[in-house]
Write an enzyme that holds these catalytic residues in place. Structure first.
Site, PDB file in Angstrom:
ATOM      1  CG  HIS A   1      -1.218   3.110   1.460  1.00  0.00           C
ATOM      2  ND1 HIS A   1      -1.998   2.423   0.619  1.00  0.00           N
ATOM      3  CD2 HIS A   1      -1.432   2.737   2.944  1.00  0.00           C
ATOM      4  CE1 HIS A   1      -2.858   1.748   1.779  1.00  0.00           C
ATOM      5  NE2 HIS A   1      -2.556   2.076   2.851  1.00  0.00           N
TER       6      HIS A   1
ATOM      7  N   GLY B   1       0.795  -0.750  -2.697  1.00  0.00           N
ATOM      8  CA  GLY B   1       1.981  -0.337  -3.071  1.00  0.00           C
ATOM      9  C   GLY B   1       3.258  -0.770  -2.315  1.00  0.00           C
TER      10      GLY B   1
END
Length: 174
Positions: free
Chosen positions: A104, A145
């Protein structure tokens, strides 16, 4: 090269990759929810065409020129919400999702490299399943994350750009 230093607990592999590609490093035990731009001028000549977004120079950059949605035309891929903010305090929430993003954070780094004069913060993300033949989009999951994006907000934004699609969301899966 411009980039994003994300002080989050990412998998060890990501930390090793990040440290190898950036001159600065950070400890995974630091405060874990802050992202800051690392501005170095060499990336400013990089082409925007890899994102599919129009090229925007510093001279004509304003929030209206930044596409609200840029996702791949089909398939299953990671997506993130990005809050883009200029020096005047104007801000806009944009959605980005790409199959070629391994993490991401790669999506956030790519966007920041194309808009180096803007602050880009990621409130969260997940995955998108885009089935254009069925005119269907499913928003689901989370980012390890950045955490789970507000999928309801993502769906509302996507519906403006895909009005004839059936767009749903859930919090299941990774």
């Amino acid at each position: 090269m411009n980039g994003i230093r994300c002080l989050q607990l990412f998998p060890l592999l990501w930390l090793q990759r990040y440290s190898a590609n950036h001159s600065s490093s950070f400890s995974p035990t630091q405060s874990l929810l802050t992202c800051e731009a690392i501005n170095k001028p060499s990336i400013q000549s990089k082409s925007v065409s890899s994102l599919g977004s129009p090229s925007i120079s510093s001279g004509n950059l304003n929030m209206e020129n930044i596409p609200e949605v840029d996702i791949d035309g089909r398939g299953k891929f990671k997506y993130i919400q990005i809050k883009v903010k200029d020096d005047s305090g104007n801000e806009k929430l944009i959605i980005r999702g790409h199959r070629d993003a391994g993490y991401h954070a790669d999506i956030l780094e790519r966007v920041q490299s194309h808009y180096p004069n803007l602050r880009c913060d990621c409130p969260g993300g997940g995955r998108i399943l885009h089935e254009p033949d069925k005119k269907k989009i499913l928003v689901y999951g989370y980012s390890m994350g950045f955490g789970r994006g507000d999928h309801e907000v993502t769906v509302a934004i996507l519906k403006k750009h895909y009005p004839d699609y059936n767009i749903e969301w859930n919090n299941e899966g990774y």
